[in-house]
Scaffold this motif. Sequence first.
Motif, PDB file in Angstrom:
ATOM      1  N   ILE A   6      -1.345 -11.044   0.965  1.00 32.44           N
ATOM      2  CA  ILE A   6      -0.675  -9.755   0.801  1.00 32.44           C
ATOM      3  C   ILE A   6       0.814  -9.968   1.021  1.00 32.44           C
ATOM      4  O   ILE A   6       1.215 -10.655   1.963  1.00 32.44           O
ATOM      5  CB  ILE A   6      -1.191  -8.713   1.813  1.00 32.44           C
ATOM      6  N   ARG A   7       1.625  -9.381   0.170  1.00 32.79           N
ATOM      7  CA  ARG A   7       3.077  -9.491   0.357  1.00 32.79           C
ATOM      8  C   ARG A   7       3.721  -8.139   0.063  1.00 32.79           C
ATOM      9  O   ARG A   7       3.585  -7.595  -1.037  1.00 32.79           O
ATOM     10  CB  ARG A   7       3.666 -10.566  -0.556  1.00 32.79           C
ATOM     11  N   LEU A   8       4.410  -7.601   1.047  1.00 33.29           N
ATOM     12  CA  LEU A   8       5.177  -6.370   0.892  1.00 33.29           C
ATOM     13  C   LEU A   8       6.648  -6.698   1.076  1.00 33.29           C
ATOM     14  O   LEU A   8       7.015  -7.371   2.046  1.00 33.29           O
ATOM     15  CB  LEU A   8       4.747  -5.325   1.929  1.00 33.29           C
ATOM     16  N   ALA A  11       9.041  -2.401   1.445  1.00 34.21           N
ATOM     17  CA  ALA A  11       8.124  -1.321   1.098  1.00 34.21           C
ATOM     18  C   ALA A  11       8.447  -0.061   1.888  1.00 34.21           C
ATOM     19  O   ALA A  11       8.946  -0.118   3.021  1.00 34.21           O
ATOM     20  CB  ALA A  11       6.683  -1.751   1.354  1.00 34.21           C
ATOM     21  N   THR A  27       4.391 -10.454   4.998  1.00 31.76           N
ATOM     22  CA  THR A  27       3.541 -11.383   4.258  1.00 31.76           C
ATOM     23  C   THR A  27       2.369 -11.768   5.136  1.00 31.76           C
ATOM     24  O   THR A  27       2.552 -12.191   6.283  1.00 31.76           O
ATOM     25  CB  THR A  27       4.315 -12.645   3.842  1.00 31.76           C
ATOM     26  N   LEU A  50      -1.007   0.853   2.326  1.00 29.50           N
ATOM     27  CA  LEU A  50      -0.168   0.050   1.439  1.00 29.50           C
ATOM     28  C   LEU A  50      -0.780  -1.326   1.204  1.00 29.50           C
ATOM     29  O   LEU A  50      -0.735  -1.856   0.085  1.00 29.50           O
ATOM     30  CB  LEU A  50       1.236  -0.101   2.025  1.00 29.50           C
ATOM     31  N   ILE A  51      -1.335  -1.901   2.256  1.00 30.05           N
ATOM     32  CA  ILE A  51      -1.968  -3.217   2.132  1.00 30.05           C
ATOM     33  C   ILE A  51      -3.142  -3.151   1.166  1.00 30.05           C
ATOM     34  O   ILE A  51      -3.282  -3.997   0.286  1.00 30.05           O
ATOM     35  CB  ILE A  51      -2.402  -3.726   3.519  1.00 30.05           C
ATOM     36  N   GLN A  54      -2.117  -2.930  -2.473  1.00 32.93           N
ATOM     37  CA  GLN A  54      -1.582  -4.147  -3.068  1.00 32.93           C
ATOM     38  C   GLN A  54      -2.646  -4.913  -3.858  1.00 32.93           C
ATOM     39  O   GLN A  54      -2.335  -5.536  -4.871  1.00 32.93           O
ATOM     40  CB  GLN A  54      -1.022  -5.067  -1.971  1.00 32.93           C
ATOM     41  N   ALA A  55      -3.872  -4.862  -3.367  1.00 35.11           N
ATOM     42  CA  ALA A  55      -4.932  -5.662  -4.015  1.00 35.11           C
ATOM     43  C   ALA A  55      -6.281  -5.015  -3.771  1.00 35.11           C
ATOM     44  O   ALA A  55      -7.133  -5.571  -3.068  1.00 35.11           O
ATOM     45  CB  ALA A  55      -4.915  -7.089  -3.480  1.00 35.11           C
TER      46      ALA A  55
END
Length: 222
Positions: A6-8, A11, A27, A50-51, A54-55
């Motif tokens: 996971i990469r923000l 954000a 990250t 949000l996490i 992301q995916a």
Amino acid sequence: MGAPAIRLANAAAAYDGRPVLSGIDLTIRAGERVALMGRSGAGKSTLIGLIRAQAPERVALVPQAAALVGTLSVFHNVYMGRLDRRSTLHNLRTLAFPAAADIAEIRAVLARVGLAEALRAKAGALSGGQQQRVSVARALYDGRPILAADEPVSALDRAQGAAVLAEMAAGHETLVVALHDVALALDHTDRIVVLEAGRIVLDAPARDLDAAALAPFYQAAA
């Protein structure tokens, strides 16, 4: 640790025009066990959201509220963890005539959180702590590589919480969990990220921290 899971980057999130998170750079690498901590209202639940966003295809979720269908059995609530990966026919048949293989698999998952005997109970008849464990079992059954959990053991005593966190870590490659219990965070994660007023104010290995180091961010808000 592995590649970034996971990469923000910078954000942000807001509700009704009110900023909740801002300037979030985070990250999370495959294989990490990350605790999100901070005062109530600091933005932990929003960051969990949000996490997951992301995916979503790789993230299993344990929401803060157990989000169970109270009129359905524990079996059916756990089965929902894979609802989107089964055919419509299989799902419809499972409502009335679950396959023996599905029953056995879900009973085994429930055993991991100490609820195998509750397989056929109505979810709405369970205690708060039991419902929380059913929610965790649903995420374990989901089986996606990343588990994002929002206060998944808040209704359990510390021994039960530790056992459930251990199962969560064993069942998923990467774990991101919002916690209020400092001892559990220090003992069961390898990295602690603290939020305050919607920003990350601490991000450090758990081995480098103790309760005293976290007290200014966390214990004062208990």
